[in-house]
Design an enzyme around this catalytic site. Structure first.
Site, PDB file in Angstrom:
ATOM      1  N   THR A  83      65.716  53.497  39.480  1.00  0.00           N
ATOM      2  CA  THR A  83      67.057  53.800  38.956  1.00  0.00           C
ATOM      3  C   THR A  83      66.908  54.829  37.840  1.00  0.00           C
ATOM      4  O   THR A  83      65.819  55.330  37.569  1.00  0.00           O
ATOM      5  CB  THR A  83      67.748  52.524  38.430  1.00  0.00           C
ATOM      6  OG1 THR A  83      67.026  52.027  37.302  1.00  0.00           O
ATOM      7  CG2 THR A  83      67.814  51.438  39.492  1.00  0.00           C
ATOM      8  N   LYS A 110      60.418  55.888  33.739  1.00  0.00           N
ATOM      9  CA  LYS A 110      59.597  55.980  32.528  1.00  0.00           C
ATOM     10  C   LYS A 110      60.013  55.008  31.437  1.00  0.00           C
ATOM     11  O   LYS A 110      59.199  54.614  30.598  1.00  0.00           O
ATOM     12  CB  LYS A 110      59.668  57.412  31.983  1.00  0.00           C
ATOM     13  CG  LYS A 110      59.014  58.412  32.891  1.00  0.00           C
ATOM     14  CD  LYS A 110      59.763  59.722  32.962  1.00  0.00           C
ATOM     15  CE  LYS A 110      60.685  59.744  34.149  1.00  0.00           C
ATOM     16  NZ  LYS A 110      61.360  61.029  34.372  1.00  0.00           N
ATOM     17  N   GLU A 166      52.381  54.895  38.575  1.00  0.00           N
ATOM     18  CA  GLU A 166      51.757  56.225  38.596  1.00  0.00           C
ATOM     19  C   GLU A 166      52.791  57.346  38.482  1.00  0.00           C
ATOM     20  O   GLU A 166      52.572  58.354  37.812  1.00  0.00           O
ATOM     21  CB  GLU A 166      50.955  56.401  39.891  1.00  0.00           C
ATOM     22  CG  GLU A 166      50.230  57.718  40.010  1.00  0.00           C
ATOM     23  CD  GLU A 166      49.199  57.937  38.906  1.00  0.00           C
ATOM     24  OE1 GLU A 166      48.242  57.168  38.845  1.00  0.00           O
ATOM     25  OE2 GLU A 166      49.366  58.897  38.116  1.00  0.00           O
ATOM     26  N   VAL A 194      54.388  59.516  35.158  1.00  0.00           N
ATOM     27  CA  VAL A 194      53.841  60.738  34.533  1.00  0.00           C
ATOM     28  C   VAL A 194      53.388  61.671  35.654  1.00  0.00           C
ATOM     29  O   VAL A 194      52.546  61.306  36.484  1.00  0.00           O
ATOM     30  CB  VAL A 194      52.647  60.412  33.606  1.00  0.00           C
ATOM     31  CG1 VAL A 194      52.110  61.694  32.965  1.00  0.00           C
ATOM     32  CG2 VAL A 194      53.039  59.414  32.523  1.00  0.00           C
ATOM     33  N   GLY A 232      66.077  68.411  42.993  1.00  0.00           N
ATOM     34  CA  GLY A 232      65.652  67.019  42.779  1.00  0.00           C
ATOM     35  C   GLY A 232      64.683  66.831  41.642  1.00  0.00           C
ATOM     36  O   GLY A 232      64.056  65.774  41.526  1.00  0.00           O
ATOM     37  N   GLU A 275      66.616  64.937  35.669  1.00  0.00           N
ATOM     38  CA  GLU A 275      67.142  63.589  35.484  1.00  0.00           C
ATOM     39  C   GLU A 275      68.646  63.603  35.789  1.00  0.00           C
ATOM     40  O   GLU A 275      69.290  64.658  35.771  1.00  0.00           O
ATOM     41  CB  GLU A 275      66.929  63.144  34.027  1.00  0.00           C
ATOM     42  CG  GLU A 275      65.475  63.034  33.629  1.00  0.00           C
ATOM     43  CD  GLU A 275      64.697  62.045  34.489  1.00  0.00           C
ATOM     44  OE1 GLU A 275      65.082  60.875  34.568  1.00  0.00           O
ATOM     45  OE2 GLU A 275      63.692  62.454  35.098  1.00  0.00           O
ATOM     46  N   ASP A 323      62.305  63.186  27.909  1.00  0.00           N
ATOM     47  CA  ASP A 323      61.514  62.804  29.083  1.00  0.00           C
ATOM     48  C   ASP A 323      60.014  62.967  28.778  1.00  0.00           C
ATOM     49  O   ASP A 323      59.212  62.076  29.086  1.00  0.00           O
ATOM     50  CB  ASP A 323      61.938  63.698  30.264  1.00  0.00           C
ATOM     51  CG  ASP A 323      61.154  63.413  31.521  1.00  0.00           C
ATOM     52  OD1 ASP A 323      61.434  62.401  32.180  1.00  0.00           O
ATOM     53  OD2 ASP A 323      60.236  64.193  31.829  1.00  0.00           O
ATOM     54  N   LYS A 337      56.755  60.296  28.395  1.00  0.00           N
ATOM     55  CA  LYS A 337      55.488  60.486  29.112  1.00  0.00           C
ATOM     56  C   LYS A 337      54.296  60.541  28.146  1.00  0.00           C
ATOM     57  O   LYS A 337      53.214  60.018  28.445  1.00  0.00           O
ATOM     58  CB  LYS A 337      55.562  61.757  29.962  1.00  0.00           C
ATOM     59  CG  LYS A 337      56.505  61.596  31.159  1.00  0.00           C
ATOM     60  CD  LYS A 337      56.849  62.922  31.802  1.00  0.00           C
ATOM     61  CE  LYS A 337      57.713  62.724  33.047  1.00  0.00           C
ATOM     62  NZ  LYS A 337      58.334  63.957  33.527  1.00  0.00           N
ATOM     63  N   GLY A 340      59.978  66.178  41.835  1.00  0.00           N
ATOM     64  CA  GLY A 340      60.327  66.399  43.239  1.00  0.00           C
ATOM     65  C   GLY A 340      60.481  65.057  43.939  1.00  0.00           C
ATOM     66  O   GLY A 340      59.738  64.119  43.662  1.00  0.00           O
TER      67      GLY A 340
HETATM   68  N1  LIG Z   1      63.040  63.067  40.768  1.00  0.00           N
HETATM   69  C1  LIG Z   1      61.826  63.238  40.218  1.00  0.00           C
HETATM   70  O1  LIG Z   1      61.193  64.292  40.358  1.00  0.00           O
HETATM   71  C2  LIG Z   1      61.220  62.158  39.415  1.00  0.00           C
HETATM   72  C3  LIG Z   1      61.935  61.062  39.022  1.00  0.00           C
HETATM   73  N2  LIG Z   1      61.349  60.089  38.262  1.00  0.00           N
HETATM   74  C4  LIG Z   1      62.142  58.937  37.871  1.00  0.00           C
HETATM   75  O2  LIG Z   1      62.423  58.172  39.034  1.00  0.00           O
HETATM   76  C5  LIG Z   1      63.704  57.540  38.918  1.00  0.00           C
HETATM   77  C6  LIG Z   1      64.551  57.923  40.123  1.00  0.00           C
HETATM   78  O3  LIG Z   1      64.666  59.329  40.154  1.00  0.00           O
HETATM   79  P1  LIG Z   1      65.668  60.014  41.206  1.00  0.00           P
HETATM   80  O4  LIG Z   1      65.690  59.257  42.462  1.00  0.00           O
HETATM   81  O5  LIG Z   1      65.336  61.448  41.192  1.00  0.00           O
HETATM   82  O6  LIG Z   1      67.043  59.781  40.450  1.00  0.00           O
HETATM   83  P2  LIG Z   1      68.509  59.776  41.084  1.00  0.00           P
HETATM   84  O7  LIG Z   1      69.440  59.991  39.951  1.00  0.00           O
HETATM   85  O8  LIG Z   1      68.558  60.667  42.270  1.00  0.00           O
HETATM   86  O9  LIG Z   1      68.641  58.298  41.638  1.00  0.00           O
HETATM   87  C7  LIG Z   1      68.783  57.178  40.837  1.00  0.00           C
HETATM   88  C8  LIG Z   1      69.589  56.191  41.648  1.00  0.00           C
HETATM   89  O10 LIG Z   1      69.616  54.976  40.926  1.00  0.00           O
HETATM   90  C9  LIG Z   1      70.913  54.417  41.092  1.00  0.00           C
HETATM   91  N3  LIG Z   1      71.155  53.508  39.975  1.00  0.00           N
HETATM   92  C10 LIG Z   1      71.324  53.816  38.684  1.00  0.00           C
HETATM   93  N4  LIG Z   1      71.504  52.701  37.952  1.00  0.00           N
HETATM   94  C11 LIG Z   1      71.459  51.659  38.823  1.00  0.00           C
HETATM   95  C12 LIG Z   1      71.612  50.264  38.702  1.00  0.00           C
HETATM   96  N5  LIG Z   1      71.851  49.687  37.531  1.00  0.00           N
HETATM   97  N6  LIG Z   1      71.512  49.514  39.812  1.00  0.00           N
HETATM   98  C13 LIG Z   1      71.289  50.075  41.032  1.00  0.00           C
HETATM   99  N7  LIG Z   1      71.156  51.399  41.204  1.00  0.00           N
HETATM  100  C14 LIG Z   1      71.235  52.182  40.109  1.00  0.00           C
HETATM  101  C15 LIG Z   1      71.857  55.602  41.114  1.00  0.00           C
HETATM  102  O11 LIG Z   1      73.090  55.284  41.727  1.00  0.00           O
HETATM  103  C16 LIG Z   1      71.042  56.636  41.866  1.00  0.00           C
HETATM  104  O12 LIG Z   1      71.327  56.612  43.250  1.00  0.00           O
HETATM  105  C17 LIG Z   1      64.276  57.993  37.577  1.00  0.00           C
HETATM  106  O13 LIG Z   1      64.004  56.993  36.626  1.00  0.00           O
HETATM  107  C18 LIG Z   1      63.483  59.260  37.256  1.00  0.00           C
HETATM  108  O14 LIG Z   1      63.337  59.454  35.863  1.00  0.00           O
HETATM  109  C19 LIG Z   1      60.039  60.128  37.904  1.00  0.00           C
HETATM  110  C20 LIG Z   1      59.255  61.173  38.286  1.00  0.00           C
HETATM  111  C21 LIG Z   1      59.803  62.308  39.020  1.00  0.00           C
HETATM  112  N1  LIG Z   2      63.047  65.082  35.357  1.00  0.00           N
HETATM  113  C1  LIG Z   2      61.625  64.911  35.390  1.00  0.00           C
HETATM  114  C2  LIG Z   2      61.248  64.184  36.643  1.00  0.00           C
HETATM  115  C3  LIG Z   2      59.906  63.596  36.561  1.00  0.00           C
HETATM  116  O1  LIG Z   2      59.583  62.818  35.693  1.00  0.00           O
HETATM  117  C4  LIG Z   2      60.946  66.257  35.368  1.00  0.00           C
HETATM  118  O2  LIG Z   2      61.632  67.256  35.553  1.00  0.00           O
HETATM  119  O3  LIG Z   2      59.732  66.302  35.152  1.00  0.00           O
END
Ligand SMILES: NC(=O)C1=CN([C@@H]2O[C@H](COP(=O)(O)OP(=O)(O)OC[C@H]3O[C@@H](n4cnc5c(N)ncnc54)[C@H](O)[C@@H]3O)[C@@H](O)[C@H]2O)C=CC1
Ligand SMILES: N[C@@H](CC=O)C(=O)O
Length: 362
Positions: free
Chosen positions: A99, A128, A152, A155, A209, A212, A223, A227, A325
């Site tokens: 989430t 994170k 993993e 970060v 993608g 945040e 962010d 990390k 990504g």
């Molecule tokens: N996209 C990336 O490149 C990276 C993302 N992350 C982390 O991974 C996580 C997910 O990232 P994304 O999928 O890109 O984000 P996103 O914003 O696309 O998806 C997050 C999803 O979580 C859902 N959500 C939010 N609060 C919720 C709750 N209380 N209950 C149920 N669902 C809930 C939202 O509706 C959304 O569909 C985030 O914490 C992000 O910081 C970490 C590394 C890289």
């Molecule tokens: N929003 C973050 C996603 C990974 O943690 C970033 O851009 O690095």
């Protein structure tokens, strides 16, 4: 062959990419890894929740437009995410938390992770917040319950920075870390240098993608602050809180400054670092730096990130790869599941569920 049943909490870019991977490549992965994966529950703030203990058919879900997904009309579906009930009560082996990251208090993800561990379920997360703000307590809880807490992807997305340090640096003293740890801000700085304006560059990072849900965390450095805390706590043995890590983002850097620096052979980068001193104390900070072209981090471009580990016996060892990504981060979750499998292969949380052909949808 055994199987792990997964509950996906949050069905945004990352967990959808994991679902797509399982749906499209599950059989190949099962052959290669020696265990199968099945999703038995999904919750999402917008789509609601979906439970099928015989295994959810993922293909139509990953084919749907993200904004159009609603589980309410499906058998086992509800408009309500029912997170606590799903996490505690649905018989999943692994809870996959993806989430929104909340840099202030880690919630509600922190509660999601805690509920899962309390219920004796393994957890993997890319979030994170819980790791940076409560990693020590959550690892303790996991140890007490005999389950794993893997993170993993928190970060550098799928690039194995934490596991490299944990598994490959035995016998080394790590004295500090320094890196570019945010794909969005690094991508944006590159686009500003190319003449794209800030709002357009942010929109691109969102579309790709990387960003945040609220890109303020990317732009203002929060962010990276999380990390750096994770790295300092995991690798340097620190116990940092957010207020211990000075944080300045890239919002004050103008496009003109970025281009002017480039014309002088300098590259603006958002750099996170942590240094361990002789007395064991750790200083950590996040700030933009204009690096000369010969600096090892100056050539790290776009969503590619890098972390340099300063060690006693090897000098500097740098790990570089995707920092953001959807697919890259979904891979981090897969690598966590593999780590869980390897760690528990011989105990009673190993996958004992037999894979039956008729229910084997992966
Ligand atoms: N996209 C990336 O490149 C990276 C993302 N992350 C982390 O991974 C996580 C997910 O990232 P994304 O999928 O890109 O984000 P996103 O914003 O696309 O998806 C997050 C999803 O979580 C859902 N959500 C939010 N609060 C919720 C709750 N209380 N209950 C149920 N669902 C809930 C939202 O509706 C959304 O569909 C985030 O914490 C992000 O910081 C970490 C590394 C890289
Ligand atoms: N929003 C973050 C996603 C990974 O943690 C970033 O851009 O690095």
């Amino acid at each position: 062959m055994g199987r792990y049943d997964l509950a996906l909490i949050g069905f945004g870019g990352v967990n959808r990419a994991l679902a797509e991977l399982i749906s499209q490549s599950g059989e190949r992965l099962a052959e290669e890894l020696g265990f199968a994966l099945r999703v038995v529950a999904i919750t999402d703030l917008r789509a609601g929740s979906l439970v099928d203990t015989d295994g959810i058919d993922l293909a139509p879900l990953v084919a749907a437009e993200p904004g159009e997904l609603s589980f309410a009309g499906n058998a086992g579906g509800s408009a309500d995410p029912r997170n606590e009930w799903v996490i505690r009560e649905v018989p999943a082996d692994i809870v996959v938390e993806a989430t929104f990251t909340n840099p202030a208090d880690g919630e509600p993800a922190l509660s999601h992770v805690r509920w899962a561990l309390e219920s004796g379920k393994h957890v993997c997360t890319t979030n994170k917040g819980p790791v940076a703000l409560a990693g020590r307590a959550l690892k303790q809880l996991a140890a007490e319950r005999g389950v794993s807490f893997e993170f993993e992807g928190s970060v550098l997305s799928g690039t194995p920075v934490l596991r490299t340090a944990e598994r490959m640096f035995g016998g080394l003293q790590i004295t500090g870390v320094q890196g570019i740890m945010n794909g969005t801000s690094n991508y944006i700085l590159g686009r500003l240098a190319e003449g794209i304006d800030l709002s357009a560059a942010i929109a691109e990072a969102q579309e790709l993608g990387y960003a945040e849900a609220d890109p303020t965390a990317d732009i203002e450095g929060h962010d990276v602050q999380l990390k750096v805390m994770i790295l300092a706590n995991e690798v340097l043995g620190a116990d940092l809180r957010r207020e211990d890590v000075f944080c300045e983002g890239i919002s004050a850097i103008t496009p003109h400054e970025v281009r002017d620096a480039a014309s002088k052979g300098l590259r603006w980068k958002l750099v996170g670092s942590a240094t361990r001193h002789e007395d064991g104390s750790v200083d950590a900070r996040v700030a933009p730096l204009a690096l000369p072209a010969h600096h090892p981090l100056a050539g790290i471009s776009g969503p590619v990130n890098a972390v340099a580990f300063h060690t006693d016996l090897l000098g500097t060892v740098t790990v570089s790869g995707p920092g953001a990504g959807r697919i890259e981060t979904a891979y981090a979750l897969l690598s966590d599941i593999i780590a869980i499998h390897q760690r528990h292969a011989d105990d009673d949380t190993a996958p004992t569920r037999p894979v039956l052909q008729e229910t084997h949808r992966v």
